[in-house]
Motif scaffolding. Structure first.
Motif, PDB file in Angstrom:
ATOM      1  N   GLN A 147       0.831  -1.196   0.000  1.00 14.65           N
ATOM      2  CA  GLN A 147       0.000   0.000   0.000  1.00 14.65           C
ATOM      3  C   GLN A 147       0.870   1.253   0.000  1.00 14.65           C
ATOM      4  OE1 GLN A 147      -3.256  -0.038  -0.277  1.00 14.65           O
ATOM      5  NE2 GLN A 147      -3.524  -2.258  -0.070  1.00 14.65           N
ATOM      6  N   TYR A 148       0.522   2.202  -0.862  1.00 12.60           N
ATOM      7  CA  TYR A 148       1.242   3.468  -0.951  1.00 12.60           C
ATOM      8  C   TYR A 148       0.399   4.593  -0.380  1.00 12.60           C
ATOM      9  CZ  TYR A 148       4.817   1.274  -3.793  1.00 12.60           C
ATOM     10  OH  TYR A 148       5.836   0.467  -4.226  1.00 12.60           O
ATOM     11  N   LEU A 149       1.080   5.635   0.023  1.00 15.30           N
ATOM     12  CA  LEU A 149       0.388   6.755   0.648  1.00 15.30           C
ATOM     13  C   LEU A 149      -0.394   7.574  -0.373  1.00 15.30           C
ATOM     14  CD1 LEU A 149       0.141   7.969   3.501  1.00 15.30           C
ATOM     15  CD2 LEU A 149       1.980   9.543   2.887  1.00 15.30           C
ATOM     16  N   MET A 150       0.210   7.818  -1.541  1.00 16.58           N
ATOM     17  CA  MET A 150      -0.381   8.740  -2.504  1.00 16.58           C
ATOM     18  C   MET A 150      -0.618   8.120  -3.879  1.00 16.58           C
ATOM     19  SD  MET A 150      -0.975  11.701  -1.218  1.00 16.58           S
ATOM     20  CE  MET A 150      -0.557  12.733   0.182  1.00 16.58           C
ATOM     21  N   SER A 151      -0.450   6.827  -4.021  1.00 14.78           N
ATOM     22  CA  SER A 151      -0.653   6.210  -5.324  1.00 14.78           C
ATOM     23  C   SER A 151      -1.252   4.827  -5.139  1.00 14.78           C
ATOM     24  CB  SER A 151       0.664   6.131  -6.094  1.00 14.78           C
ATOM     25  OG  SER A 151       1.614   5.359  -5.384  1.00 14.78           O
ATOM     26  N   ARG A 152      -1.559   4.188  -6.237  1.00 19.95           N
ATOM     27  CA  ARG A 152      -2.211   2.886  -6.179  1.00 19.95           C
ATOM     28  C   ARG A 152      -1.274   1.832  -5.586  1.00 19.95           C
ATOM     29  NH1 ARG A 152      -2.363   1.108 -12.586  1.00 19.95           N
ATOM     30  NH2 ARG A 152      -0.102   0.968 -12.882  1.00 19.95           N
ATOM     31  N   SER A 153      -1.866   0.772  -5.085  1.00 21.31           N
ATOM     32  CA  SER A 153      -1.083  -0.296  -4.477  1.00 21.31           C
ATOM     33  C   SER A 153      -0.328  -1.090  -5.532  1.00 21.31           C
ATOM     34  CB  SER A 153      -1.999  -1.218  -3.668  1.00 21.31           C
ATOM     35  OG  SER A 153      -2.955  -1.831  -4.518  1.00 21.31           O
ATOM     36  N   ASN A 154       0.615  -1.891  -5.059  1.00 21.73           N
ATOM     37  CA  ASN A 154       1.457  -2.670  -5.958  1.00 21.73           C
ATOM     38  C   ASN A 154       1.569  -4.086  -5.413  1.00 21.73           C
ATOM     39  OD1 ASN A 154       3.149  -3.368  -8.008  1.00 21.73           O
ATOM     40  ND2 ASN A 154       4.900  -2.167  -7.317  1.00 21.73           N
ATOM     41  N   ILE A 155       1.496  -5.065  -6.279  1.00 26.93           N
ATOM     42  CA  ILE A 155       1.648  -6.457  -5.868  1.00 26.93           C
ATOM     43  C   ILE A 155       3.132  -6.790  -5.830  1.00 26.93           C
ATOM     44  CG2 ILE A 155       1.112  -8.856  -6.390  1.00 26.93           C
ATOM     45  CD1 ILE A 155      -1.299  -7.243  -5.582  1.00 26.93           C
ATOM     46  N   MET A 156       3.641  -7.103  -4.637  1.00 26.59           N
ATOM     47  CA  MET A 156       5.061  -7.402  -4.485  1.00 26.59           C
ATOM     48  C   MET A 156       5.330  -8.871  -4.794  1.00 26.59           C
ATOM     49  SD  MET A 156       8.161  -6.683  -3.849  1.00 26.59           S
ATOM     50  CE  MET A 156       8.260  -5.084  -3.054  1.00 26.59           C
ATOM     51  N   ARG A 157       6.287  -9.075  -5.668  1.00 34.57           N
ATOM     52  CA  ARG A 157       6.794 -10.402  -5.971  1.00 34.57           C
ATOM     53  C   ARG A 157       8.311 -10.330  -5.973  1.00 34.57           C
ATOM     54  NH1 ARG A 157       2.845  -9.374  -9.644  1.00 34.57           N
ATOM     55  NH2 ARG A 157       4.409  -8.774 -11.199  1.00 34.57           N
ATOM     56  N   GLU A 158       8.944 -11.452  -5.737  1.00 31.52           N
ATOM     57  CA  GLU A 158      10.410 -11.450  -5.681  1.00 31.52           C
ATOM     58  C   GLU A 158      11.016 -10.962  -6.983  1.00 31.52           C
ATOM     59  OE1 GLU A 158      14.080 -14.358  -4.254  1.00 31.52           O
ATOM     60  OE2 GLU A 158      12.034 -15.132  -4.365  1.00 31.52           O
ATOM     61  N   SER A 159      10.345 -11.225  -8.095  1.00 31.52           N
ATOM     62  CA  SER A 159      10.882 -10.854  -9.401  1.00 31.52           C
ATOM     63  C   SER A 159      10.959  -9.350  -9.619  1.00 31.52           C
ATOM     64  CB  SER A 159      10.035 -11.483 -10.517  1.00 31.52           C
ATOM     65  OG  SER A 159       8.682 -11.044 -10.435  1.00 31.52           O
ATOM     66  N   ILE A 160      10.136  -8.576  -8.894  1.00 30.11           N
ATOM     67  CA  ILE A 160      10.151  -7.129  -9.080  1.00 30.11           C
ATOM     68  C   ILE A 160      10.720  -6.396  -7.866  1.00 30.11           C
ATOM     69  CG2 ILE A 160       8.177  -7.225 -10.636  1.00 30.11           C
ATOM     70  CD1 ILE A 160       6.496  -6.026  -8.332  1.00 30.11           C
ATOM     71  N   TYR A 161      11.227  -7.146  -6.879  1.00 34.43           N
ATOM     72  CA  TYR A 161      11.721  -6.505  -5.657  1.00 34.43           C
ATOM     73  C   TYR A 161      12.803  -5.478  -5.950  1.00 34.43           C
ATOM     74  CZ  TYR A 161      14.765  -5.782  -1.670  1.00 34.43           C
ATOM     75  OH  TYR A 161      15.561  -5.196  -0.729  1.00 34.43           O
ATOM     76  N   THR A 162      13.799  -5.846  -6.753  1.00 29.93           N
ATOM     77  CA  THR A 162      14.917  -4.936  -7.008  1.00 29.93           C
ATOM     78  C   THR A 162      14.436  -3.641  -7.658  1.00 29.93           C
ATOM     79  OG1 THR A 162      16.434  -6.806  -7.247  1.00 29.93           O
ATOM     80  CG2 THR A 162      17.143  -4.700  -8.168  1.00 29.93           C
ATOM     81  N   LYS A 163      13.480  -3.740  -8.560  1.00 30.87           N
ATOM     82  CA  LYS A 163      12.936  -2.548  -9.212  1.00 30.87           C
ATOM     83  C   LYS A 163      12.223  -1.648  -8.205  1.00 30.87           C
ATOM     84  CE  LYS A 163       9.848  -1.100 -12.961  1.00 30.87           C
ATOM     85  NZ  LYS A 163       8.929  -1.571 -14.041  1.00 30.87           N
ATOM     86  N   VAL A 164      11.391  -2.254  -7.353  1.00 32.52           N
ATOM     87  CA  VAL A 164      10.661  -1.481  -6.342  1.00 32.52           C
ATOM     88  C   VAL A 164      11.635  -0.871  -5.334  1.00 32.52           C
ATOM     89  CG1 VAL A 164       8.968  -1.619  -4.477  1.00 32.52           C
ATOM     90  CG2 VAL A 164       8.580  -2.858  -6.605  1.00 32.52           C
ATOM     91  N   ALA A 165      12.632  -1.658  -4.919  1.00 29.14           N
ATOM     92  CA  ALA A 165      13.624  -1.158  -3.963  1.00 29.14           C
ATOM     93  C   ALA A 165      14.413  -0.001  -4.554  1.00 29.14           C
ATOM     94  CB  ALA A 165      14.563  -2.287  -3.559  1.00 29.14           C
TER      95      ALA A 165
END
Length: 429
Positions: free
Chosen positions: A159-177
């Protein structure tokens, strides 16, 4: 009267009301009264649920007005109820419902930023402390901590404060981080996820602790924006931003630095035997798994060091490698070099701060405590604790890394326990 709305709309409306109740559960009685009005207003609209967005807009504006009016208490009223005041330039304004426009991000080229990349129990807390003592630095302690745990979940909704939520998966962790790191360096806090904004490590840096204290005194998701000026103003005023991370890929750090010319990276390494012993002591794994864990760990570090070496050959001003043992043996000279690397002035106050950390009257004992009577002795203390059979397993699995960075295998128990016998030769990685 027959309800003119579909079952789906009724479900969504009650779900929204439940979410508001959940996020605002910790507000005091005065806040709760205001938000109860809002929920009552929402529920009474069920029989006549409107079918157009334009008709729903006035109700949303009424709710915003109720929130605004309900937050108009004076800070002194809360103090009189037993709350302590927030002494951070009086940035808390109860009568403002803040938005992301109140916190414009810094321009990417406005200052130097440093990303410390290392591994669990490798001396990063001490290294970060060397920077946090400078008043012109904004230092954030392990902001990726919660995201790192989420990546092992099964499609967890972030859940984000000011934008839509995001589904976390290990494959996209580095991008989100990576996005999280960039946003912190630019003081773009409204775009961070709620877990990162509220994680307990916010209390581990003096530059974010006041913000964390504010959240403790004003809990609830809506109050994040109330406390955010503390974080934002401290970040915006800094000459250098510093973030310490654990197990963020060095390749990803290089990609971030390629996109941001103001970003520099410090790759911190510690003797694998000391690191793995400390990881076992703190429950990362058990000695029964040392064969697998040591092999996996040293393979990862070797791959990272090879990337670092190639990067250093391309640009010596963007990447620097630091051995924890060197920092403990010669803290003043090593910190002076680190300060030069990011453009900070090494002052008399800096020297005093270093001595307090590395030559204190007594050790502080906690998971992330860094104050030591002697940093030199602290760096070698593992040699008196680890069993020789575990050392031999680690040495066997880490020999390629040793040859690359200069660590030496242990010949026998006498050599292991004799701290005057060096276990690393100086190399230029």
């Amino acid at each position: 009267m027959e309800c003119r709305c579909s079952p789906l709309r009724i479900f969504l409306l009650f779900t929204g009301a439940g979410f508001v109740l959940t996020t605002l559960y910790s507000l005091n009685a005065e806040d709760l009264a205001i938000h109860t009005q809002i929920l009552s207003h929402m529920v009474t609209k069920i029989p006549g649920t409107l079918d157009t967005v334009s008709e729903q807009a006035p109700d949303e504006m009424k709710m915003r007005e109720m929130l605004h009016v309900g937050s108009a208490r004076s800070p002194s009223a809360d103090v009189n109820k037993g709350r302590l005041p927030i002494n951070e330039d009086n940035v808390i304004e109860d009568n403002d419902l803040r938005t992301s426009k109140d916190f414009p991000p810094l321009k990417a080229s406005s200052r130097t930023n440093l990303l410390i990349v290392t591994y669990m129990r490798s001396g990063s807390s001490l290294t970060g402390n060397m920077f946090e003592m400078d008043p012109s630095v904004f230092y954030v302690f392990e902001p990726l901590h919660d995201l790192k745990w989420y990546k092992w979940g099964e499609n967890i909704n972030i859940q984000y404060l000011m934008s839509r939520s995001n589904i976390m998966r290990e494959s996209i962790y580095t991008k989100v981080a990576g996005k999280t790191i960039r946003r912190i360096f630019r003081c773009d806090f409204p775009k961070l996820d709620i877990a990162t904004l509220t994680q307990y490590h916010m209390q581990s840096s003096p530059h974010t602790k006041s913000y964390h204290t504010c959240l403790q005194r004003y809990p609830g998701v809506l109050n994040i924006l109330k406390c955010m000026p503390i974080l934002y103003n401290r970040c915006k005023a800094a000459k250098v931003g510093v973030i310490k991370t654990i197990e963020f890929p060095i390749t990803a750090a290089k990609d971030l630095a390629t996109k941001d010319r103001t970003l520099k990276v410090l790759h911190l390494i510690r003797d694998p035997r000391a690191t793995l012993l400390s990881q076992v002591s703190h429950g990362r794994f058990s000695w029964d798994a040392i064969e697998e864990e040591s092999s996996k760990y040293c393979k990862k570090v070797l791959e990272d060091v090879q990337v670092t070496r190639q990067w250093y050959m391309e640009s010596q001003t963007r990447i620097k490698i630091l051995f924890y043992e060197d920092l403990c043996q010669n803290p003043s000279s090593e910190v002076e070099e680190l300060y030069k690397f990011v453009g900070l002035n090494y002052t008399e106050d800096t020297e005093i701060g270093i001595k307090k950390l590395t030559s204190a009257a007594s050790d502080r004992t906690c998971v992330i405590c860094t104050q030591r009577k002697s940093s030199k002795k602290a760096a070698e203390r593992w040699r008196g604790k680890i069993r020789i059979e575990y050392v031999r397993i680690i040495d066997r699995n880490c020999m390629k890394l040793y040859r690359y960075v200069g660590y030496l295998p242990v010949e026998n128990l006498d050599v292991l326990r004799n701290v005057s016998h060096p276990l690393r030769i100086i190399t230029h990685v």
